[in-house]
Design a protein around this motif. Structure first.
Motif, PDB file in Angstrom:
ATOM      1  N   GLU A  15       0.821  -1.210   0.000  1.00  0.00           N
ATOM      2  CA  GLU A  15       0.000   0.000   0.000  1.00  0.00           C
ATOM      3  C   GLU A  15       0.860   1.268   0.000  1.00  0.00           C
ATOM      4  O   GLU A  15       0.365   2.351  -0.236  1.00  0.00           O
ATOM      5  N   TYR A  16       2.160   1.112   0.261  1.00  0.00           N
ATOM      6  CA  TYR A  16       3.074   2.247   0.278  1.00  0.00           C
ATOM      7  C   TYR A  16       4.032   2.255  -0.902  1.00  0.00           C
ATOM      8  O   TYR A  16       4.769   3.225  -1.097  1.00  0.00           O
ATOM      9  N   LYS A  35      -0.421   9.880  -7.276  1.00  0.00           N
ATOM     10  CA  LYS A  35      -1.117   9.682  -6.003  1.00  0.00           C
ATOM     11  C   LYS A  35      -1.174   8.206  -5.657  1.00  0.00           C
ATOM     12  O   LYS A  35      -1.229   7.355  -6.528  1.00  0.00           O
ATOM     13  N   ASN A  36      -1.211   7.917  -4.389  1.00  0.00           N
ATOM     14  CA  ASN A  36      -1.276   6.546  -3.916  1.00  0.00           C
ATOM     15  C   ASN A  36      -2.618   5.936  -4.322  1.00  0.00           C
ATOM     16  O   ASN A  36      -3.669   6.407  -3.891  1.00  0.00           O
ATOM     17  N   HIS A  38      -3.928   3.312  -3.345  1.00  0.00           N
ATOM     18  CA  HIS A  38      -4.502   2.518  -2.261  1.00  0.00           C
ATOM     19  C   HIS A  38      -5.248   3.359  -1.235  1.00  0.00           C
ATOM     20  O   HIS A  38      -5.831   2.803  -0.312  1.00  0.00           O
ATOM     21  N   THR A  39      -5.212   4.678  -1.376  1.00  0.00           N
ATOM     22  CA  THR A  39      -5.915   5.522  -0.413  1.00  0.00           C
ATOM     23  C   THR A  39      -7.377   5.659  -0.814  1.00  0.00           C
ATOM     24  O   THR A  39      -7.723   5.625  -1.983  1.00  0.00           O
TER      25      THR A  39
END
Length: 78
Positions: A15-16, A35-36, A38-39
């Motif tokens: 997730e990171y 952008k991530n 997973h957020t």
């Protein structure tokens, strides 16, 4: 043999840490600020409802402020 690239051993997505394709980077005009994925987007609620609640809270604060002014003015007269 380099440590990076397609031959990199042991790379795990989490997730990171995630992969971004070159096509995605090109589509963003080489902007590397991705952008991530997973957020979860924040949902702050319906703007109309939030505005109504804000107005109600402001009226409550104004009423309490007027009460406090009245109490303090009365205390100064004693």
């Amino acid at each position: 043999m380099g440590r990076g690239g397609a031959d990199r051993v042991g790379r795990q997505e989490t997730e990171y840490a995630w992969k971004v394709t070159i096509d995605d980077i090109k589509a963003r005009n080489y902007n590397l600020d991705s952008k991530n994925p997973h957020t979860i987007a924040d949902d702050h609620g319906d703007p109309a409802e939030l505005l109504a609640k804000l107005e109600q809270d402001e009226q409550t604060v104004a009423h309490l402020r007027d009460q406090l002014k009245s109490i303090l003015a009365e205390a100064l007269l004693r």
